[in-house]
Design a protein around this motif. Sequence first.
Motif, PDB file in Angstrom:
ATOM      1  N   THR A 210       0.842  -1.195   0.000  1.00 60.45           N
ATOM      2  CA  THR A 210       0.000   0.000   0.000  1.00 60.45           C
ATOM      3  C   THR A 210       0.877   1.244   0.000  1.00 60.45           C
ATOM      4  OG1 THR A 210      -0.123  -0.143   2.417  1.00 60.45           O
ATOM      5  CG2 THR A 210      -1.951  -1.090   1.187  1.00 60.45           C
ATOM      6  N   SER A 211       0.255   2.397  -0.273  1.00 60.82           N
ATOM      7  CA  SER A 211       1.016   3.644  -0.347  1.00 60.82           C
ATOM      8  C   SER A 211       0.645   4.573   0.803  1.00 60.82           C
ATOM      9  CB  SER A 211       0.766   4.348  -1.686  1.00 60.82           C
ATOM     10  OG  SER A 211      -0.606   4.635  -1.852  1.00 60.82           O
ATOM     11  N   LEU A 212       1.598   5.390   1.209  1.00 58.70           N
ATOM     12  CA  LEU A 212       1.427   6.271   2.359  1.00 58.70           C
ATOM     13  C   LEU A 212       1.177   7.718   1.975  1.00 58.70           C
ATOM     14  CD1 LEU A 212       4.246   4.867   4.680  1.00 58.70           C
ATOM     15  CD2 LEU A 212       1.798   4.347   4.725  1.00 58.70           C
ATOM     16  N   TRP A 213       1.419   8.085   0.727  1.00 59.11           N
ATOM     17  CA  TRP A 213       1.121   9.437   0.283  1.00 59.11           C
ATOM     18  C   TRP A 213       0.901   9.435  -1.228  1.00 59.11           C
ATOM     19  CZ3 TRP A 213       6.116   8.563   2.424  1.00 59.11           C
ATOM     20  CH2 TRP A 213       7.174   8.540   1.500  1.00 59.11           C
ATOM     21  N   LYS A 214       0.388  10.544  -1.720  1.00 59.57           N
ATOM     22  CA  LYS A 214       0.074  10.674  -3.140  1.00 59.57           C
ATOM     23  C   LYS A 214       1.336  10.906  -3.952  1.00 59.57           C
ATOM     24  CE  LYS A 214      -4.400  12.794  -2.106  1.00 59.57           C
ATOM     25  NZ  LYS A 214      -5.246  14.002  -2.277  1.00 59.57           N
ATOM     26  N   ILE A 215       1.501  10.109  -5.012  1.00 59.64           N
ATOM     27  CA  ILE A 215       2.611  10.318  -5.942  1.00 59.64           C
ATOM     28  C   ILE A 215       2.056  10.286  -7.364  1.00 59.64           C
ATOM     29  CG2 ILE A 215       4.330   9.329  -4.389  1.00 59.64           C
ATOM     30  CD1 ILE A 215       4.263   6.788  -6.024  1.00 59.64           C
ATOM     31  N   PRO A 216       2.769  10.869  -8.339  1.00 60.73           N
ATOM     32  CA  PRO A 216       2.277  10.881  -9.724  1.00 60.73           C
ATOM     33  C   PRO A 216       2.033   9.464 -10.236  1.00 60.73           C
ATOM     34  CG  PRO A 216       4.126  12.389  -9.469  1.00 60.73           C
ATOM     35  CD  PRO A 216       4.033  11.608  -8.199  1.00 60.73           C
ATOM     36  N   ASP A 217       0.972   9.284 -11.040  1.00 62.14           N
ATOM     37  CA  ASP A 217       0.645   7.940 -11.490  1.00 62.14           C
ATOM     38  C   ASP A 217       1.678   7.385 -12.460  1.00 62.14           C
ATOM     39  OD1 ASP A 217      -0.065   9.580 -13.569  1.00 62.14           O
ATOM     40  OD2 ASP A 217      -2.104   8.817 -13.795  1.00 62.14           O
ATOM     41  N   ASP A 218       2.467   8.257 -13.122  1.00 60.50           N
ATOM     42  CA  ASP A 218       3.498   7.720 -14.010  1.00 60.50           C
ATOM     43  C   ASP A 218       4.646   7.104 -13.212  1.00 60.50           C
ATOM     44  OD1 ASP A 218       4.393  10.150 -13.088  1.00 60.50           O
ATOM     45  OD2 ASP A 218       4.965  10.952 -15.033  1.00 60.50           O
ATOM     46  N   ALA A 219       4.985   7.702 -12.058  1.00 62.65           N
ATOM     47  CA  ALA A 219       6.008   7.115 -11.192  1.00 62.65           C
ATOM     48  C   ALA A 219       5.505   5.807 -10.592  1.00 62.65           C
ATOM     49  CB  ALA A 219       6.387   8.095 -10.079  1.00 62.65           C
ATOM     50  N   THR A 220       4.234   5.771 -10.215  1.00 65.86           N
ATOM     51  CA  THR A 220       3.644   4.536  -9.683  1.00 65.86           C
ATOM     52  C   THR A 220       3.693   3.433 -10.726  1.00 65.86           C
ATOM     53  OG1 THR A 220       2.146   5.766  -8.237  1.00 65.86           O
ATOM     54  CG2 THR A 220       1.541   3.503  -8.754  1.00 65.86           C
ATOM     55  N   ARG A 221       3.320   3.759 -11.953  1.00 65.71           N
ATOM     56  CA  ARG A 221       3.316   2.760 -13.021  1.00 65.71           C
ATOM     57  C   ARG A 221       4.698   2.179 -13.231  1.00 65.71           C
ATOM     58  NH1 ARG A 221       1.573   5.834 -16.594  1.00 65.71           N
ATOM     59  NH2 ARG A 221       3.496   6.377 -17.674  1.00 65.71           N
ATOM     60  N   SER A 222       5.710   3.028 -13.275  1.00 63.42           N
ATOM     61  CA  SER A 222       7.077   2.578 -13.491  1.00 63.42           C
ATOM     62  C   SER A 222       7.538   1.648 -12.373  1.00 63.42           C
ATOM     63  CB  SER A 222       8.020   3.791 -13.583  1.00 63.42           C
ATOM     64  OG  SER A 222       9.344   3.376 -13.765  1.00 63.42           O
ATOM     65  N   LEU A 223       7.249   2.039 -11.137  1.00 59.72           N
ATOM     66  CA  LEU A 223       7.669   1.224  -9.991  1.00 59.72           C
ATOM     67  C   LEU A 223       6.958  -0.120  -9.982  1.00 59.72           C
ATOM     68  CD1 LEU A 223       8.411   2.441  -6.440  1.00 59.72           C
ATOM     69  CD2 LEU A 223       6.950   0.454  -6.737  1.00 59.72           C
ATOM     70  N   MET A 224       5.662  -0.120 -10.286  1.00 61.92           N
ATOM     71  CA  MET A 224       4.892  -1.358 -10.235  1.00 61.92           C
ATOM     72  C   MET A 224       5.305  -2.336 -11.328  1.00 61.92           C
ATOM     73  SD  MET A 224       2.920  -1.718  -7.732  1.00 61.92           S
ATOM     74  CE  MET A 224       2.872  -0.655  -6.288  1.00 61.92           C
ATOM     75  N   ILE A 225       5.638  -1.835 -12.489  1.00 63.64           N
ATOM     76  CA  ILE A 225       6.106  -2.716 -13.562  1.00 63.64           C
ATOM     77  C   ILE A 225       7.379  -3.442 -13.126  1.00 63.64           C
ATOM     78  CG2 ILE A 225       7.091  -2.749 -15.887  1.00 63.64           C
ATOM     79  CD1 ILE A 225       5.159  -0.436 -16.567  1.00 63.64           C
ATOM     80  N   ASP A 226       8.306  -2.706 -12.539  1.00 66.32           N
ATOM     81  CA  ASP A 226       9.540  -3.328 -12.061  1.00 66.32           C
ATOM     82  C   ASP A 226       9.274  -4.287 -10.907  1.00 66.32           C
ATOM     83  OD1 ASP A 226      11.087  -2.027 -13.903  1.00 66.32           O
ATOM     84  OD2 ASP A 226      11.830  -0.489 -12.539  1.00 66.32           O
ATOM     85  N   PHE A 227       8.347  -3.941 -10.031  1.00 66.92           N
ATOM     86  CA  PHE A 227       8.025  -4.785  -8.877  1.00 66.92           C
ATOM     87  C   PHE A 227       7.564  -6.168  -9.337  1.00 66.92           C
ATOM     88  CE2 PHE A 227       4.422  -6.067  -5.988  1.00 66.92           C
ATOM     89  CZ  PHE A 227       5.225  -6.605  -4.990  1.00 66.92           C
ATOM     90  N   TYR A 228       6.620  -6.212 -10.261  1.00 62.82           N
ATOM     91  CA  TYR A 228       6.110  -7.506 -10.713  1.00 62.82           C
ATOM     92  C   TYR A 228       7.132  -8.256 -11.562  1.00 62.82           C
ATOM     93  CZ  TYR A 228       1.474  -6.370  -8.922  1.00 62.82           C
ATOM     94  OH  TYR A 228       0.420  -6.065  -8.098  1.00 62.82           O
ATOM     95  N   GLU A 229       7.942  -7.525 -12.305  1.00 64.41           N
ATOM     96  CA  GLU A 229       9.013  -8.170 -13.067  1.00 64.41           C
ATOM     97  C   GLU A 229       9.970  -8.880 -12.106  1.00 64.41           C
ATOM     98  OE1 GLU A 229      11.320  -8.988 -16.632  1.00 64.41           O
ATOM     99  OE2 GLU A 229       9.264  -8.299 -16.303  1.00 64.41           O
ATOM    100  N   ASN A 230      10.317  -8.218 -11.033  1.00 62.62           N
ATOM    101  CA  ASN A 230      11.201  -8.825 -10.029  1.00 62.62           C
ATOM    102  C   ASN A 230      10.547 -10.032  -9.367  1.00 62.62           C
ATOM    103  OD1 ASN A 230      13.074  -6.801 -10.512  1.00 62.62           O
ATOM    104  ND2 ASN A 230      12.397  -5.534  -8.796  1.00 62.62           N
ATOM    105  N   LEU A 231       9.250  -9.934  -9.134  1.00 56.73           N
ATOM    106  CA  LEU A 231       8.525 -10.984  -8.422  1.00 56.73           C
ATOM    107  C   LEU A 231       8.312 -12.217  -9.286  1.00 56.73           C
ATOM    108  CD1 LEU A 231       6.991 -11.510  -5.692  1.00 56.73           C
ATOM    109  CD2 LEU A 231       4.931 -10.693  -6.865  1.00 56.73           C
ATOM    110  N   TRP A 232       7.844 -12.012 -10.512  1.00 61.99           N
ATOM    111  CA  TRP A 232       7.447 -13.135 -11.354  1.00 61.99           C
ATOM    112  C   TRP A 232       8.575 -13.675 -12.223  1.00 61.99           C
ATOM    113  CZ3 TRP A 232       2.632  -9.908 -13.009  1.00 61.99           C
ATOM    114  CH2 TRP A 232       1.651  -9.993 -11.999  1.00 61.99           C
ATOM    115  N   THR A 233       9.454 -12.805 -12.699  1.00 60.19           N
ATOM    116  CA  THR A 233      10.525 -13.239 -13.603  1.00 60.19           C
ATOM    117  C   THR A 233      11.811 -13.563 -12.848  1.00 60.19           C
ATOM    118  OG1 THR A 233       9.617 -11.858 -15.362  1.00 60.19           O
ATOM    119  CG2 THR A 233      11.875 -12.638 -15.639  1.00 60.19           C
TER     120      THR A 233
END
Length: 293
Positions: A210-233
Amino acid sequence: EQKVPVPLAPPSLLLVGDVDYGGDPGVLLASDRGGRAVRDGESKWIPLPGTRGEIDAIRDSFEQRISDGKIKQLRQRQATSEAVREAAPSYRYLHFATHGFFADPKIRSALAPSDKPESNMDRGAMLQQATGEHPGLLSGIVLTGANQSPVEGKGDGILTALEVGELDLSGVDLATLSACESGLGKTAGGEGVLGLQRAFQTAGARTTVTSLWKIPDDATRSLMIDFYENLWTKKMSKIEALRQAQLALMRKGVDTRAGAKRGLEFKADQPPDADHRLPPYYWAAFVLSGDWR
């Protein structure tokens, strides 16, 4: 006697994003009567156009890495509270790319510390005299129809923490809420933080991000793509997958090539530092709770 763990759902992913906040919220279920989110005035949520790219990229990553998994997307007018509640128990991974709802801090939780002096009254009697709103109605996930005016027999477009907590999410391994301030909640006396994070874990989800404060959705998208890549691949643990995604955004976010690739826009009051690293504002908001493996 040792408790046998509940088996996880098969490899599967539920994606919720690109929500139409002005759409039809759907019917009000009988179980929802009297359980609407506590809203002060007419809140209006702005569209999050970047969330469409976010859920599309996560879907592509899942399909490439887990060929035998199933995927369901709820977007635009499909992303109603009713649809989410029906689908969520059947998926191992839940990803919500939308706003988080939190009631105005002036609205009192029934479990908030009392302003009255201590008495000899036992806890049961004190609870009977408690005043205020159910803490589970003070936070939620913003879904289709949240910008509509309340109508008799219709939902309110908010999946409250109370509703989440009543679901059976024992087959969910990871629930990710890339929503604004989704990790925050009302602090009530003796009960800790009451919000979405706790609601998902109460429902049985093993891990939440979960997130603790508001951040731009483009930064969120970039971070989440890497997160799942690290998790699944790369088969990292959940905590390491998140950590490495945060480090990548910090280190590469303003690199000329990476910046062009990620398409990040920087706030004037949150510029990169002298070493061309992004400040914590962009990458440190997300926290993991529960099973870190």
